[in-house]
Write a protein that holds these residues in place. Sequence first.
Motif, PDB file in Angstrom:
ATOM      1  N   GLY A 159      26.167  58.778  42.658  1.00  0.00           N
ATOM      2  CA  GLY A 159      26.791  58.286  41.498  1.00  0.00           C
ATOM      3  C   GLY A 159      26.638  56.865  41.363  1.00  0.00           C
ATOM      4  N   ARG A 160      26.933  56.484  40.165  1.00  0.00           N
ATOM      5  CA  ARG A 160      26.978  54.884  39.992  1.00  0.00           C
ATOM      6  C   ARG A 160      28.425  54.599  39.920  1.00  0.00           C
ATOM      7  N   VAL A 161      28.808  53.631  40.531  1.00  0.00           N
ATOM      8  CA  VAL A 161      30.100  52.814  40.493  1.00  0.00           C
ATOM      9  C   VAL A 161      30.202  51.471  39.972  1.00  0.00           C
ATOM     10  N   ASP A 162      30.919  51.184  38.943  1.00  0.00           N
ATOM     11  CA  ASP A 162      31.086  49.813  38.325  1.00  0.00           C
ATOM     12  C   ASP A 162      32.244  49.423  39.033  1.00  0.00           C
ATOM     13  N   VAL A 163      32.073  48.206  39.789  1.00  0.00           N
ATOM     14  CA  VAL A 163      33.400  47.783  40.327  1.00  0.00           C
ATOM     15  C   VAL A 163      33.706  46.294  39.536  1.00  0.00           C
ATOM     16  N   PHE A 164      34.805  46.123  38.902  1.00  0.00           N
ATOM     17  CA  PHE A 164      35.449  44.861  38.314  1.00  0.00           C
ATOM     18  C   PHE A 164      36.593  44.298  39.122  1.00  0.00           C
ATOM     19  N   LEU A 165      36.288  42.893  39.641  1.00  0.00           N
ATOM     20  CA  LEU A 165      37.157  42.204  40.265  1.00  0.00           C
ATOM     21  C   LEU A 165      37.515  41.166  39.795  1.00  0.00           C
ATOM     22  N   THR A 166      38.808  40.931  39.337  1.00  0.00           N
ATOM     23  CA  THR A 166      39.476  39.880  38.965  1.00  0.00           C
ATOM     24  C   THR A 166      40.464  39.013  39.888  1.00  0.00           C
ATOM     25  N   VAL A 167      40.147  37.754  39.965  1.00  0.00           N
ATOM     26  CA  VAL A 167      41.105  37.158  40.777  1.00  0.00           C
ATOM     27  C   VAL A 167      41.757  35.859  40.189  1.00  0.00           C
ATOM     28  N   GLU A 168      43.077  35.597  40.285  1.00  0.00           N
ATOM     29  CA  GLU A 168      44.008  34.460  39.809  1.00  0.00           C
ATOM     30  C   GLU A 168      44.526  33.754  41.056  1.00  0.00           C
ATOM     31  N   THR A 169      44.174  32.694  40.937  1.00  0.00           N
ATOM     32  CA  THR A 169      44.706  31.590  42.021  1.00  0.00           C
ATOM     33  C   THR A 169      45.649  30.575  41.588  1.00  0.00           C
ATOM     34  N   GLU A 170      46.735  30.302  42.310  1.00  0.00           N
ATOM     35  CA  GLU A 170      47.394  29.168  41.783  1.00  0.00           C
ATOM     36  C   GLU A 170      46.822  27.975  42.118  1.00  0.00           C
ATOM     37  N   ALA A 171      47.134  27.081  41.253  1.00  0.00           N
ATOM     38  CA  ALA A 171      46.484  25.430  41.558  1.00  0.00           C
ATOM     39  C   ALA A 171      46.743  25.109  42.939  1.00  0.00           C
ATOM     40  N   PRO A 172      46.007  24.655  43.566  1.00  0.00           N
ATOM     41  CA  PRO A 172      46.130  24.323  45.126  1.00  0.00           C
ATOM     42  C   PRO A 172      46.618  22.809  44.986  1.00  0.00           C
ATOM     43  N   PRO A 173      47.604  22.340  45.906  1.00  0.00           N
ATOM     44  CA  PRO A 173      48.214  21.063  45.884  1.00  0.00           C
ATOM     45  C   PRO A 173      47.349  19.784  45.874  1.00  0.00           C
ATOM     46  N   SER A 174      47.462  18.992  45.235  1.00  0.00           N
ATOM     47  CA  SER A 174      46.728  17.827  45.343  1.00  0.00           C
ATOM     48  C   SER A 174      47.004  16.778  46.362  1.00  0.00           C
ATOM     49  N   SER A 175      46.050  16.018  46.716  1.00  0.00           N
ATOM     50  CA  SER A 175      46.355  14.914  47.754  1.00  0.00           C
ATOM     51  C   SER A 175      45.599  13.887  47.485  1.00  0.00           C
ATOM     52  N   LEU A 176      46.081  12.767  48.130  1.00  0.00           N
ATOM     53  CA  LEU A 176      45.419  11.605  47.828  1.00  0.00           C
ATOM     54  C   LEU A 176      44.446  11.284  49.314  1.00  0.00           C
ATOM     55  N   LYS A 177      43.209  11.154  49.411  1.00  0.00           N
ATOM     56  CA  LYS A 177      42.285  10.765  50.257  1.00  0.00           C
ATOM     57  C   LYS A 177      41.903   9.347  50.410  1.00  0.00           C
TER      58      LYS A 177
END
Length: 288
Positions: free
Chosen positions: A56-74
């Motif tokens: 058979g044919r399988v269609d997979v849909f993956l959605t990802v929601e990530t929180e904004a990573p913390p910013s840092s000063l280099k």
Amino acid sequence: MTGYGRAERKEEDVSFAVEMRSVNHRFSEVAVRMPREFSAFEDAVRKKVLSYIRRGRVDVFLTVETEAPPSSLKINWELARQYKEAAEKMAELLGVPPQMPVYELLSMPDVARAGEDRPDLESYRAPLLAVVEEAISMLVAMRKKEGQALREDVLGRIEEMKRLVEELALFAPKVAESYRERIFARIQEYIQDRCDIDESRLLHEVAVFTERADISEEITRLRSHFAQFGQIVDEPEAIGRKLDFLVQECHREINTIGAKANHLEISQKVVILKAELEKVKEQVQNIE
């Protein structure tokens, strides 16, 4: 077989949602759609699906929601030191007092850079595959339910075909006898005014033609194929290809019966057999 599955999972800084749909297909095919930054996991997702789905044919849909990573000063401390030393050297050579506040150092090219602390993508592998497996479980459960309905439909049609074949078996001796009678009648009509006909040769030819019209072997093989159908549908592994082959063999035997038996009632039953077998063939295409 058709099916649908959906699952969601939330970790500390990321949420996954997986949706799957399967449709009928002669072979195994998996299409995965996911965010580009997670494409490294596409092969793992495909293998996970194929470990459950064999046809058979399988269609997979993956959605990802990530929180904004913390910013840092280099801060490039070495470059800042070089800017400071260069400013002091310039002030000494030009005879001017060095005046370079710290904030001006920070504004110099490449001294300070704002960045984001992104986690290692590999840390997402386990939760991502876990939610994929949850969706697959739902999809497989739906496919099993449909598979049970297909099983009952196919076996019901096989039982009807068995009944028709047993009716054909009753007609088989009559076909040979009817064929023999027609041949003898035609021969008698032909030789009524002749006496130079070899009667033993005629009897031999009648026997040969009668043998060609015999459908008992085809009926025996059809009975065997139908019995195998009943055994194969309950096997635990993938059975679609085996049933495909049996359908082809049944089609060959039914065609042979139709070609051999020059008999009205048998021809009518052959037509019904072909119609039932075509329906079985369509359903078998949906079986894994």
